[in-house]
Scaffold this motif. Sequence first.
Motif, mmCIF file in Angstrom:
data_model
loop_
_atom_site.group_PDB
_atom_site.id
_atom_site.type_symbol
_atom_site.label_atom_id
_atom_site.label_comp_id
_atom_site.label_asym_id
_atom_site.label_seq_id
_atom_site.Cartn_x
_atom_site.Cartn_y
_atom_site.Cartn_z
ATOM 1 N N TYR A 115 19.072 37.341 42.327
ATOM 2 C CA TYR A 115 18.492 38.360 41.457
ATOM 3 C C TYR A 115 18.522 39.706 42.185
ATOM 4 N N PHE A 116 18.724 40.782 41.438
ATOM 5 C CA PHE A 116 18.789 42.099 42.051
ATOM 6 C C PHE A 116 17.464 42.867 41.986
ATOM 7 N N ASP A 143 25.092 32.127 44.854
ATOM 8 C CA ASP A 143 25.678 32.285 43.522
ATOM 9 C C ASP A 143 25.546 33.746 43.105
ATOM 10 N N MET A 144 26.678 34.457 43.071
ATOM 11 C CA MET A 144 26.682 35.883 42.748
ATOM 12 C C MET A 144 27.388 36.123 41.417
ATOM 13 N N GLU A 145 26.599 36.492 40.417
ATOM 14 C CA GLU A 145 27.106 36.851 39.099
ATOM 15 C C GLU A 145 26.051 37.704 38.418
ATOM 16 N N TRP A 146 26.448 38.470 37.418
ATOM 17 C CA TRP A 146 25.454 39.241 36.684
ATOM 18 C C TRP A 146 24.565 38.303 35.883
ATOM 19 N N ASN A 147 23.299 38.678 35.747
ATOM 20 C CA ASN A 147 22.325 37.820 35.078
ATOM 21 C C ASN A 147 21.831 38.507 33.804
ATOM 22 N N PRO A 148 22.466 38.239 32.664
ATOM 23 C CA PRO A 148 22.090 38.932 31.427
ATOM 24 C C PRO A 148 20.833 38.398 30.764
ATOM 25 N N GLU A 162 26.109 48.434 47.540
ATOM 26 C CA GLU A 162 24.755 47.885 47.681
ATOM 27 C C GLU A 162 24.751 46.381 47.423
ATOM 28 N N VAL A 163 25.539 45.940 46.449
ATOM 29 C CA VAL A 163 25.661 44.498 46.188
ATOM 30 C C VAL A 163 26.118 43.786 47.451
ATOM 31 N N ASN A 194 32.803 44.167 42.452
ATOM 32 C CA ASN A 194 32.059 44.338 43.698
ATOM 33 C C ASN A 194 32.896 44.092 44.951
ATOM 34 N N ASP A 195 34.208 43.999 44.770
ATOM 35 C CA ASP A 195 35.142 43.873 45.889
ATOM 36 C C ASP A 195 34.730 42.751 46.842
ATOM 37 N N LEU A 196 34.494 41.573 46.287
ATOM 38 C CA LEU A 196 34.081 40.452 47.139
ATOM 39 C C LEU A 196 35.220 39.933 48.006
ATOM 40 N N GLY A 197 36.424 40.369 47.714
ATOM 41 C CA GLY A 197 37.525 40.005 48.579
ATOM 42 C C GLY A 197 37.378 40.571 49.984
#
Length: 262
Positions: A115-116, A143-148, A162-163, A194-197
């Motif tokens: 959660y952010f 687990d990183m994904e947007w939480n709608p 920041e992410v 978020n450029d997780l690469g």
Amino acid sequence: MILRRALILSLLALAACGRPGNPPPADPGTLFPARFSDSDPVDFHGRNPQSFPVHGIDVARFQNNIDWSTARQNGVNFAFIKATEGGDLKDINFDTHWQGAGQAAVKRGAYHFYYFCTSPEDQARWFIRNVPRTPGMLPPVLDMEWNPFSPTCAHIRPPAAEVRDQMHRWLAVVERHYGQRPIIYTTPEFYRKNDLGSFKGYDFWLRTTAKTPAEAYPSQTWRFWQYSATGVVPGIGGDVDLNTFSGSRADWQNWVATRAAR
């Protein structure tokens, strides 16, 4: 005396075989082929997940009353189990799933839904509080994904830098505690935005149910692929997420030997 002895031997033999309809767990090192089906199958027009030999599932509160022994003998060689969300939510089925998977000798790991609106340190401590450090467990998962759907965090989408900073902070705390570098789970949109690469040296668990990982995450190496949300597995009621490991059976055994908690 002879009849009594015969009765005792018969009872012992029955106990060794397990209760009727409930076979004893297989040897922990045994790998079972996937005997799964899919209620909404996808043709990946390429290297299908079935070409990989080691499969598993991930579960949360939506799955109830899993017969873990049956599931394992039908190809559930590993399971990622939802443990926590944010800084104060624990999945109501985590303890039951964790114990059941362990009793069936399924290789198990726990994951945290991020959660952010809560600090990464608080979330890491909450995960640690609820997930026992168990010898043989798979590395923890972020687990990183947007939480709608969150009533408090759905609208919070920090800048990519920041992410990544928050992720690094959670990962560092959890790695120190469990002695293993966590796995990163993500989705194509979140990965790109978020450029997780840029996270090097981490094992990735990638969700892509319509394309292969090579198509959805070009150039990204991966350890696990979540390829279906509509899997049908004996021993589990309703649909369940299906996953595969990226290598051979020998690769799996070597990876577990290196990455499991001690």
